[in-house]
Design a protein around this motif. Structure first.
Motif, mmCIF file in Angstrom:
data_model
loop_
_atom_site.group_PDB
_atom_site.id
_atom_site.type_symbol
_atom_site.label_atom_id
_atom_site.label_comp_id
_atom_site.label_asym_id
_atom_site.label_seq_id
_atom_site.Cartn_x
_atom_site.Cartn_y
_atom_site.Cartn_z
ATOM 1 N N ARG A 352 41.055 38.544 30.222
ATOM 2 C CA ARG A 352 41.173 39.757 31.034
ATOM 3 C C ARG A 352 41.318 40.993 30.151
ATOM 4 N NH1 ARG A 352 45.604 40.608 35.919
ATOM 5 N NH2 ARG A 352 44.811 42.633 36.633
ATOM 6 N N VAL A 353 42.142 40.915 29.130
ATOM 7 C CA VAL A 353 42.328 42.039 28.208
ATOM 8 C C VAL A 353 41.016 42.361 27.495
ATOM 9 C CG1 VAL A 353 43.487 42.794 26.100
ATOM 10 C CG2 VAL A 353 44.791 41.636 27.899
ATOM 11 N N ALA A 354 40.286 41.330 27.086
ATOM 12 C CA ALA A 354 39.005 41.548 26.402
ATOM 13 C C ALA A 354 38.004 42.243 27.321
ATOM 14 C CB ALA A 354 38.444 40.216 25.905
ATOM 15 N N LEU A 355 37.968 41.845 28.597
ATOM 16 C CA LEU A 355 37.075 42.499 29.556
ATOM 17 C C LEU A 355 37.448 43.962 29.755
ATOM 18 C CD1 LEU A 355 36.732 39.721 32.295
ATOM 19 C CD2 LEU A 355 34.912 40.555 30.802
ATOM 20 N N GLN A 356 38.752 44.229 29.864
ATOM 21 C CA GLN A 356 39.194 45.612 30.032
ATOM 22 C C GLN A 356 38.809 46.460 28.822
ATOM 23 O OE1 GLN A 356 43.379 44.932 30.640
ATOM 24 N NE2 GLN A 356 43.201 45.032 32.869
ATOM 25 N N MET A 357 38.977 45.908 27.653
ATOM 26 C CA MET A 357 38.626 46.615 26.422
ATOM 27 C C MET A 357 37.121 46.894 26.377
ATOM 28 S SD MET A 357 39.687 45.499 22.555
ATOM 29 C CE MET A 357 39.072 43.836 22.849
ATOM 30 N N TYR A 368 37.053 48.648 35.254
ATOM 31 C CA TYR A 368 35.770 48.237 35.825
ATOM 32 C C TYR A 368 35.561 46.731 35.726
ATOM 33 C CZ TYR A 368 30.867 48.565 37.144
ATOM 34 O OH TYR A 368 29.672 48.422 37.797
ATOM 35 N N PHE A 369 35.828 46.148 34.575
ATOM 36 C CA PHE A 369 35.646 44.711 34.382
ATOM 37 C C PHE A 369 36.961 43.949 34.499
ATOM 38 C CE2 PHE A 369 31.837 46.029 31.719
ATOM 39 C CZ PHE A 369 30.928 45.678 32.697
ATOM 40 N N ASP A 370 37.934 44.540 35.186
ATOM 41 C CA ASP A 370 39.215 43.883 35.359
ATOM 42 C C ASP A 370 39.063 42.699 36.308
ATOM 43 O OD1 ASP A 370 41.846 43.317 35.107
ATOM 44 O OD2 ASP A 370 42.585 45.053 36.209
ATOM 45 N N MET A 371 39.994 41.755 36.204
ATOM 46 C CA MET A 371 39.946 40.575 37.062
ATOM 47 C C MET A 371 40.423 40.925 38.462
ATOM 48 S SD MET A 371 38.954 38.201 34.924
ATOM 49 C CE MET A 371 39.415 36.607 35.525
ATOM 50 N N ASP A 372 39.781 40.346 39.455
ATOM 51 C CA ASP A 372 40.181 40.505 40.848
ATOM 52 C C ASP A 372 41.063 39.318 41.214
ATOM 53 O OD1 ASP A 372 40.415 40.641 43.582
ATOM 54 O OD2 ASP A 372 38.355 41.287 43.914
ATOM 55 N N ASP A 373 42.333 39.571 41.477
ATOM 56 C CA ASP A 373 43.272 38.481 41.724
ATOM 57 C C ASP A 373 42.915 37.661 42.965
ATOM 58 O OD1 ASP A 373 44.759 39.171 39.501
ATOM 59 O OD2 ASP A 373 46.025 40.578 40.623
ATOM 60 N N SER A 374 42.285 38.308 43.952
ATOM 61 C CA SER A 374 41.962 37.580 45.184
ATOM 62 C C SER A 374 40.775 36.646 45.010
ATOM 63 C CB SER A 374 41.680 38.561 46.325
ATOM 64 O OG SER A 374 40.524 39.336 46.030
ATOM 65 N N GLY A 376 39.341 36.085 41.621
ATOM 66 C CA GLY A 376 39.434 35.443 40.322
ATOM 67 C C GLY A 376 38.421 35.870 39.298
ATOM 68 N N TYR A 377 37.550 36.844 39.644
ATOM 69 C CA TYR A 377 36.607 37.301 38.632
ATOM 70 C C TYR A 377 36.552 38.820 38.680
ATOM 71 C CZ TYR A 377 32.676 37.022 35.403
ATOM 72 O OH TYR A 377 31.865 37.155 34.304
ATOM 73 N N VAL A 378 35.557 39.420 38.016
ATOM 74 C CA VAL A 378 35.553 40.870 37.865
ATOM 75 C C VAL A 378 35.363 41.574 39.204
ATOM 76 C CG1 VAL A 378 34.735 40.803 35.495
ATOM 77 C CG2 VAL A 378 33.078 40.846 37.360
ATOM 78 N N LYS A 379 35.915 42.762 39.303
ATOM 79 C CA LYS A 379 35.791 43.568 40.500
ATOM 80 C C LYS A 379 34.401 44.197 40.587
ATOM 81 C CE LYS A 379 40.701 44.854 40.484
ATOM 82 N NZ LYS A 379 41.655 45.982 40.471
ATOM 83 N N THR A 380 34.093 44.743 41.751
ATOM 84 C CA THR A 380 32.823 45.447 41.924
ATOM 85 C C THR A 380 33.026 46.927 41.644
ATOM 86 O OG1 THR A 380 33.237 45.862 44.273
ATOM 87 C CG2 THR A 380 32.140 43.799 43.706
ATOM 88 N N ALA A 381 31.898 47.643 41.546
ATOM 89 C CA ALA A 381 31.975 49.063 41.200
ATOM 90 C C ALA A 381 32.720 49.863 42.259
ATOM 91 C CB ALA A 381 30.557 49.617 41.015
ATOM 92 N N THR A 382 32.474 49.571 43.533
ATOM 93 C CA THR A 382 33.116 50.337 44.593
ATOM 94 C C THR A 382 34.621 50.113 44.623
ATOM 95 O OG1 THR A 382 32.575 48.521 46.120
ATOM 96 C CG2 THR A 382 31.087 50.403 46.069
ATOM 97 N N GLU A 383 35.086 48.994 44.134
ATOM 98 C CA GLU A 383 36.515 48.719 44.119
ATOM 99 C C GLU A 383 37.253 49.506 43.050
ATOM 100 O OE1 GLU A 383 37.287 44.210 45.495
ATOM 101 O OE2 GLU A 383 35.984 44.394 43.761
ATOM 102 N N VAL A 384 36.541 49.962 42.026
ATOM 103 C CA VAL A 384 37.221 50.636 40.924
ATOM 104 C C VAL A 384 36.858 52.109 40.817
ATOM 105 C CG1 VAL A 384 37.366 48.527 39.569
ATOM 106 C CG2 VAL A 384 35.407 50.030 39.273
ATOM 107 N N SER A 385 35.836 52.567 41.557
ATOM 108 C CA SER A 385 35.367 53.934 41.370
ATOM 109 C C SER A 385 36.341 54.965 41.916
ATOM 110 C CB SER A 385 34.002 54.119 42.038
ATOM 111 O OG SER A 385 34.094 53.871 43.430
ATOM 112 N N SER A 386 37.107 54.594 42.954
ATOM 113 C CA SER A 386 37.976 55.574 43.593
ATOM 114 C C SER A 386 39.038 56.110 42.645
ATOM 115 C CB SER A 386 38.635 54.952 44.826
ATOM 116 O OG SER A 386 39.397 53.812 44.456
#
Length: 486
Positions: A352-357, A368-374, A376-386
């Protein structure tokens, strides 16, 4: 290039020599090592992914590191965020707007252009250039990446002349096709030998005093570097176009690898360590799961036996039963299980840290590439753009850089089509209307503007913004439908 012409394509040395003998200094010479390196990272190949190691007995064995292709993922994300079928070119004259968007739709330009942007963001440079079928009087647009683009004349304002090198096939044999988009260039003759062009010949080719219009010069070579004259290929064609007949595509990232180069820099050039970190943690995670499989130890008496010549050997389990082991000369504890404890929680956190970096260093922002806890994988663009201002700023920077390239090739396509008899009015000012609905709630913005019609916004202003219509057309159509927009 191999004899069958099916290997990965890079500009052959004989084409470079041809251009050098014409007096050109090739910026590709300095940039090609970097472009090759970025191409390897996009394809997840090289010493980082395939290397050799030694075991405790000193035996050398090959090792392959698993990859999720993070460099390619970064480039694909930028391509999908910046270009899609909803992107439109808007001209002052509505008829020109309708024509160019119809042309892009009929030639599937935007879909192919997205792939060009993906490669350009990975290799630092890409291009679109006119390709003209004189017999059918058709205009098409060819797509190139940095491996095939050689700027010939440039300054801080951009590339003024450029060469494009591709592989073509003539009578079943692979040939190298060089097309030079030159300003002026009278007197070019493909019949002269590239091995010893005369000074007068080179002077004629590079003549700039004549008409300030772009000419497309085409030269073909076989795999040995001999110049060919394929039937149906015009050596030089004057487009009559006073502005560039190509558009250079680059990310809005300064080239810090080669100073004063017309080439751009890969969007992940400064994030190679992050790319490695992502694949290191991913490979470690998969290895942990693989090595932590349950092992079953069976007593020797549980194995069937068969005769192999004079030997009495045990009948092995299937190839997939690599977790079953035989305890030699043992009759106690006939079945014994061993299940190592998994350490995946810590490795997932490292992943997760490597993806964030990676996201932070490539312009997407840390989430943007953070893990989605619900999920279990990366979030989508609309989830992080706000809440990701860094992403929005970088999207605007890349769109501003990309707009000039799209406008350039659109204007060139309209000019060439007019010369073939198409009835296209003068386009006037041209700009690109990008589609940001992937990262913005465009429906909500549109609904808000609807409420403002008749209050702070006119119906024609609404149509100009959301339909890309010129003012006169927007006023006429708004009057036809009244104040209702729906």
């Amino acid at each position: 290039m191999s004899t069958n012409g099916l290997d990965e394509y890079w500009v052959p040395e004989h084409v470079k020599d041809y251009l050098r003998k014409l007096g050109f200094v090739l910026p590709l010479d300095d940039m090609e090592p970097w472009i090759r390196s970025w191409d390897d990272w996009m394809s997840a190949r090289g010493e980082f992914y395939d290397y050799r190691d030694k075991d405790g007995m000193g035996r050398v064995y090959a090792v392959h590191r698993r990859s999720i292709h993070p460099a390619m993922r970064v480039c694909k994300e930028w391509g999908s965020l910046l270009l899609n079928e909803e992107v439109k070119v808007v001209c002052e004259d509505q008829r020109a707007t309708d024509w160019i968007n119809g042309f892009f739709s009929s030639t599937n330009f935007m879909s192919a252009a997205q792939a060009t942007v993906v490669r350009a963001f990975g290799l630092g440079t890409g291009a679109w250039a006119l390709w003209l079928d004189l017999d059918r009087r058709k205009v098409r647009i060819r797509h190139y990446d940095a491996r095939m683009v050689i700027p010939l004349t440039w300054d801080e304002d951009g590339v003024a002349e450029c060469a494009f090198v591709t592989r073509a096939f003539y009578r079943g044999k692979a040939v190298d096709q060089l097309q030079m988009h030159l300003l002026g260039g009278d007197g070019f003759s493909a019949g002269l030998s590239p091995s010893s062009p005369s000074p007068e010949y080179a002077g004629d080719l590079l003549a700039m005093e004549s008409e300030e219009t772009y000419k497309i010069a085409t030269v073909c070579f076989d795999h040995e570097g001999n110049e060919l004259a394929p039937v149906g290929i015009l050596p030089t064609y004057d487009t009559g176009c006073p502005f560039p007949t190509f558009g250079i595509v680059k990310p809005a990232v300064a080239n810090t690898r080669v100073d004063m180069s017309p080439y751009g820099q890969s969007v992940f050039a400064d994030a190679v360590d992050a790319v490695q970190a992502v694949d290191l943690t991913f490979d470690a995670l998969i290895n942990e799961i693989d090595l932590s499989k349950m092992r079953v130890f069976l007593s020797d008496v549980l194995f069937d036996r068969e005769q192999d010549g004079n030997k009495n050997v045990t009948i092995p389990f299937g190839k997939q039963d690599c977790t079953v082991f035989r305890k030699v000369m043992s009759t106690e504890d006939t079945i014994q299980e061993f299940a190592p404890a998994l350490r995946t929680n810590g490795q997932i956190e490292a992943f997760r840290v490597a993806l964030q970096m990676l996201g932070d260093l490539t312009g997407f922002g840390i989430n943007y590439f953070d893990m989605d806890d619900s999920r279990g994988y990366v979030k989508t663009a609309t989830e992080v753009s706000s809440d990701n201002s860094a992403l929005m700023r970088n999207i605007r920077r890349h769109e501003n850089s990309l707009e000039g390239s799209i406008v350039s090739i659109a204007r060139a396509a309209m000019f060439a089509s007019r010369s073939f008899g198409e009835s296209i009015p003068d386009e006037g000012e041209v700009h690109v209307q990008f589609d940001d609905s992937i990262i913005q709630d465009m429906a909500a913005e549109k609904e808000q503007d609807m409420r403002e019609v008749g209050v702070t916004m006119s119906a024609w202003e609404y149509r100009m913004r959301w339909y890309g219509e010129e003012e006169s057309v927007a006023r006429t159509r708004a009057a036809e439908v009244g104040t209702s927009i729906r």
